[in-house]
Design a protein around this motif. Structure first.
Motif, PDB file in Angstrom:
ATOM      1  N   VAL A  17      21.837 -11.833  31.062  1.00 53.05           N
ATOM      2  CA  VAL A  17      20.088 -12.001  32.358  1.00 53.05           C
ATOM      3  C   VAL A  17      19.734 -10.759  32.956  1.00 53.05           C
ATOM      4  CG1 VAL A  17      20.688 -13.218  34.101  1.00 53.05           C
ATOM      5  CG2 VAL A  17      21.772 -13.692  32.587  1.00 53.05           C
ATOM      6  N   SER A  21      15.724 -10.158  32.656  1.00 52.20           N
ATOM      7  CA  SER A  21      14.705 -10.200  33.740  1.00 52.20           C
ATOM      8  C   SER A  21      14.231  -8.848  33.589  1.00 52.20           C
ATOM      9  CB  SER A  21      16.266 -10.982  34.659  1.00 52.20           C
ATOM     10  OG  SER A  21      16.918  -9.654  35.376  1.00 52.20           O
ATOM     11  N   ARG A  28       5.192  -7.666  33.620  1.00 50.42           N
ATOM     12  CA  ARG A  28       4.559  -8.698  34.590  1.00 50.42           C
ATOM     13  C   ARG A  28       3.758  -7.399  35.037  1.00 50.42           C
ATOM     14  NH1 ARG A  28       7.539 -11.561  38.389  1.00 50.42           N
ATOM     15  NH2 ARG A  28       6.349 -11.433  39.662  1.00 50.42           N
TER      16      ARG A  28
ATOM     17  N   GLY B  13      17.649 -15.250  32.665  1.00 45.54           N
ATOM     18  CA  GLY B  13      16.969 -13.834  32.915  1.00 45.54           C
ATOM     19  C   GLY B  13      15.712 -14.306  32.905  1.00 45.54           C
ATOM     20  N   LEU B  14      15.039 -15.419  32.209  1.00 42.32           N
ATOM     21  CA  LEU B  14      13.863 -15.516  32.133  1.00 42.32           C
ATOM     22  C   LEU B  14      13.159 -15.772  33.483  1.00 42.32           C
ATOM     23  CD1 LEU B  14      12.263 -17.231  29.018  1.00 42.32           C
ATOM     24  CD2 LEU B  14      10.973 -17.169  31.198  1.00 42.32           C
ATOM     25  N   LEU B  16      14.236 -15.292  36.278  1.00 43.22           N
ATOM     26  CA  LEU B  16      14.076 -14.524  37.560  1.00 43.22           C
ATOM     27  C   LEU B  16      13.258 -13.396  37.006  1.00 43.22           C
ATOM     28  CD1 LEU B  16      18.585 -13.761  37.593  1.00 43.22           C
ATOM     29  CD2 LEU B  16      16.809 -14.511  39.034  1.00 43.22           C
ATOM     30  N   GLY B  17      13.256 -13.068  35.841  1.00 37.89           N
ATOM     31  CA  GLY B  17      12.118 -12.066  35.552  1.00 37.89           C
ATOM     32  C   GLY B  17      11.176 -12.796  36.490  1.00 37.89           C
ATOM     33  N   ASN B  18      11.026 -13.990  36.425  1.00 36.36           N
ATOM     34  CA  ASN B  18       8.890 -14.227  36.264  1.00 36.36           C
ATOM     35  C   ASN B  18       8.715 -14.777  37.832  1.00 36.36           C
ATOM     36  OD1 ASN B  18       7.670 -14.807  34.449  1.00 36.36           O
ATOM     37  ND2 ASN B  18       8.425 -16.776  33.520  1.00 36.36           N
ATOM     38  N   PHE B  19      10.705 -14.559  38.752  1.00 36.03           N
ATOM     39  CA  PHE B  19      10.466 -14.554  40.041  1.00 36.03           C
ATOM     40  C   PHE B  19      10.158 -13.970  41.164  1.00 36.03           C
ATOM     41  CE2 PHE B  19      10.280 -19.440  38.584  1.00 36.03           C
ATOM     42  CZ  PHE B  19       9.016 -19.819  39.367  1.00 36.03           C
ATOM     43  N   ALA B  20      11.141 -12.423  39.903  1.00 36.72           N
ATOM     44  CA  ALA B  20      11.827 -11.376  40.840  1.00 36.72           C
ATOM     45  C   ALA B  20      10.110 -10.645  41.172  1.00 36.72           C
ATOM     46  CB  ALA B  20      13.264 -10.028  40.214  1.00 36.72           C
ATOM     47  N   PRO B  21       9.956  -9.658  42.053  1.00 32.29           N
ATOM     48  CA  PRO B  21       9.099  -9.357  42.405  1.00 32.29           C
ATOM     49  C   PRO B  21       8.514  -8.229  42.044  1.00 32.29           C
ATOM     50  CG  PRO B  21      10.490  -8.555  44.195  1.00 32.29           C
ATOM     51  CD  PRO B  21      10.734  -9.230  42.817  1.00 32.29           C
ATOM     52  N   ILE B  22       7.623  -7.449  41.242  1.00 29.45           N
ATOM     53  CA  ILE B  22       7.047  -6.397  40.273  1.00 29.45           C
ATOM     54  C   ILE B  22       7.148  -5.398  40.801  1.00 29.45           C
ATOM     55  CG2 ILE B  22       5.968  -8.286  39.160  1.00 29.45           C
ATOM     56  CD1 ILE B  22       3.611  -6.131  40.878  1.00 29.45           C
ATOM     57  N   ILE B  23       7.590  -4.463  40.280  1.00 30.44           N
ATOM     58  CA  ILE B  23       8.009  -3.170  41.167  1.00 30.44           C
ATOM     59  C   ILE B  23       6.826  -2.214  40.659  1.00 30.44           C
ATOM     60  CG2 ILE B  23      10.145  -2.963  40.926  1.00 30.44           C
ATOM     61  CD1 ILE B  23       9.759  -1.754  38.098  1.00 30.44           C
ATOM     62  N   SER B  24       6.160  -1.671  41.544  1.00 30.94           N
ATOM     63  CA  SER B  24       5.171   0.052  41.985  1.00 30.94           C
ATOM     64  C   SER B  24       4.965   0.296  40.840  1.00 30.94           C
ATOM     65  CB  SER B  24       5.589   1.037  42.761  1.00 30.94           C
ATOM     66  OG  SER B  24       5.603   1.874  42.341  1.00 30.94           O
ATOM     67  N   TYR B  25       3.585   0.622  40.128  1.00 34.58           N
ATOM     68  CA  TYR B  25       3.824   1.255  38.870  1.00 34.58           C
ATOM     69  C   TYR B  25       4.424   2.670  38.408  1.00 34.58           C
ATOM     70  CZ  TYR B  25       0.829   2.442  34.956  1.00 34.58           C
ATOM     71  OH  TYR B  25       0.428   2.114  33.186  1.00 34.58           O
ATOM     72  N   SER B  28       7.894   2.227  36.848  1.00 35.06           N
ATOM     73  CA  SER B  28       8.046   1.465  36.008  1.00 35.06           C
ATOM     74  C   SER B  28       8.206   1.957  34.888  1.00 35.06           C
ATOM     75  CB  SER B  28       6.763   0.457  35.577  1.00 35.06           C
ATOM     76  OG  SER B  28       5.388   1.174  35.271  1.00 35.06           O
ATOM     77  N   LEU B  31      12.183   2.113  34.373  1.00 32.38           N
ATOM     78  CA  LEU B  31      12.338   0.328  34.258  1.00 32.38           C
ATOM     79  C   LEU B  31      12.431   0.542  32.229  1.00 32.38           C
ATOM     80  CD1 LEU B  31      13.741  -2.138  35.484  1.00 32.38           C
ATOM     81  CD2 LEU B  31      11.754  -2.505  35.519  1.00 32.38           C
TER      82      LEU B  31
END
Lengths: 233, 127
Positions: A17, A21, A28, B13-14, B16-25, B28, B31
């Motif tokens: 997960v 995620s 994105r 995970g997919l 969650l990842g699609n709905f989580a807010p994106i992080i600043s560049y 990144s 990450l």
């Protein structure tokens, strides 16, 4: 053995997960910031961008300066033109005053010629008076508020029944106004025996003479049209 | 059982990842390096489980420890103006290739052994 498998499964689940995620968040993020925004630029790109903007700024600054210079030139020309037009305006005013197209005021004399049963004034008397006034240096003359200008006619019609000035009929009392040097006017009009005032009084005419400091003379209210004369080249 | 956990984990995970807010560049890149470190740990875990040497403690500590260490190193690199994250990615990716090679060899061996067995069986049958 089975318990171990369950814990392994749970751990693997959580790890998957987290991994998936975070990977999708990263996808994105990269996708969103792929477009050329300042936020997503690296230092080198930013530097290049700044250099190009600086160049543009310098170019535009040069243009601005040249434009400003042009504007200054134009304003100078405009000022010159304004000065010229002011000059012309003043000249025009002067000429208008000279010709008699303006209301004027100044020191002068007001004569009142009144017809009586014994004696009445004729057009030639008025012409004579105007001539005298001109001789005395009068700069503006009017008879019954008809301004005497270059082309003014003072004529009698029907055996001295009417007097026309500027083509308008005038009747007694004739009020003749003149602006000029008071002393000069006084000297000429009241010249002993020969002056207009003593001469006509001695002949039985009724007339008043009155020196004023604020004589008002109206403008010539008709158009001055020149049909036949042309400037010689 | 483990496969179900993996598939379920992927799906959740997919989402969650699609709905989580994106992080600043800016963050990144950190990450990204953490993801590479985690992937390295996963492949290492798979390889070690194939060799019957899988250890839960080592796997979990490697998963989180490597990720955090990679982030810290990348941060340090940025402060020092040295691109340490490139080296970290190099190391993790080369290890990933190693682990993948181990996995590949394991399955290739298995496949060949089965072929040989089948051939022997066929030989026995014809005899």
């Amino acid at each position: 053995m089975k318990k171990g498998k369950i814990t392994i499964s749970i751990v693997v689940f959580f790890i998957t997960v987290m991994l998936v995620s975070s990977m999708f968040i990263q996808f994105r993020t990269v996708e969103k910031t792929n477009s050329m925004g300042i936020d997503s630029m690296r230092e080198n790109e930013l530097r290049q961008e700044i250099v190009s903007w600086k160049n543009k700024y310098n170019e535009i600054d040069e243009k601005l300066q040249s434009n400003n210079q042009k504007i200054e030139e134009y304003t100078n020309t405009i000022q010159n033109n304004q000065q010229a037009s002011e000059l012309i305006d003043n000249e025009l005013k002067e000429y208008n005053m000279l010709v008699g197209k303006t209301n004027v005021t100044g020191d002068g004399v007001v004569l009142k010629l009144i017809d009586t049963l014994e004696q009445s004034f004729s057009a030639s008397n008025l012409v004579y008076l105007v001539n005298e006034l001109k001789y005395a240096g009068a700069e503006a003359i009017s008879i019954n508020n008809q301004r005497i200008i270059n082309s003014t006619d003072i004529v009698s019609i029907n055996n001295n029944q009417y007097i026309l000035v500027n083509g308008e009929r005038i009747v007694s009392p004739y009020e003749v106004k003149a602006i000029g040097n008071k002393d000069e006017l006084d000297k000429i009009l009241n010249f002993e025996n020969d002056g207009f005032v003593p001469y006509y009084r001695s002949k039985g005419y009724t007339l008043d003479i009155n020196f004023q400091s604020n004589v008002k003379i109206p403008s010539y209210d008709k158009e001055i049209i020149l049909k036949y004369i042309k400037e010689e080249e | 059982m483990i496969f179900i956990a993996i598939i379920l984990g992927c799906v959740i995970g997919l989402v969650l990842g699609n709905f989580a807010p994106i992080i600043s560049y800016t963050y990144s890149s950190y990450l990204a390096i953490a993801i590479v470190a985690a992937l390295d740990s996963v492949f290492g875990g798979v390889a070690s489980s194939l060799n019957k040497k899988f250890d839960m403690g080592i796997f979990i500590s490697g998963f989180f420890g490597n990720a955090i260490l990679a982030i810290l190193l990348a941060y340090l690199g940025q402060r020092l103006n040295v691109d340490i994250y490139l080296v970290a990615i190099f190391v993790f990716v080369s290890r990933m290739f190693n682990n993948l090679a181990i996995i590949r060899r394991y399955y290739l061996d298995k496949f060949r052994k089965r072929k040989i067995k089948e051939a022997e069986m066929a030989e026995n049958n014809t005899k």
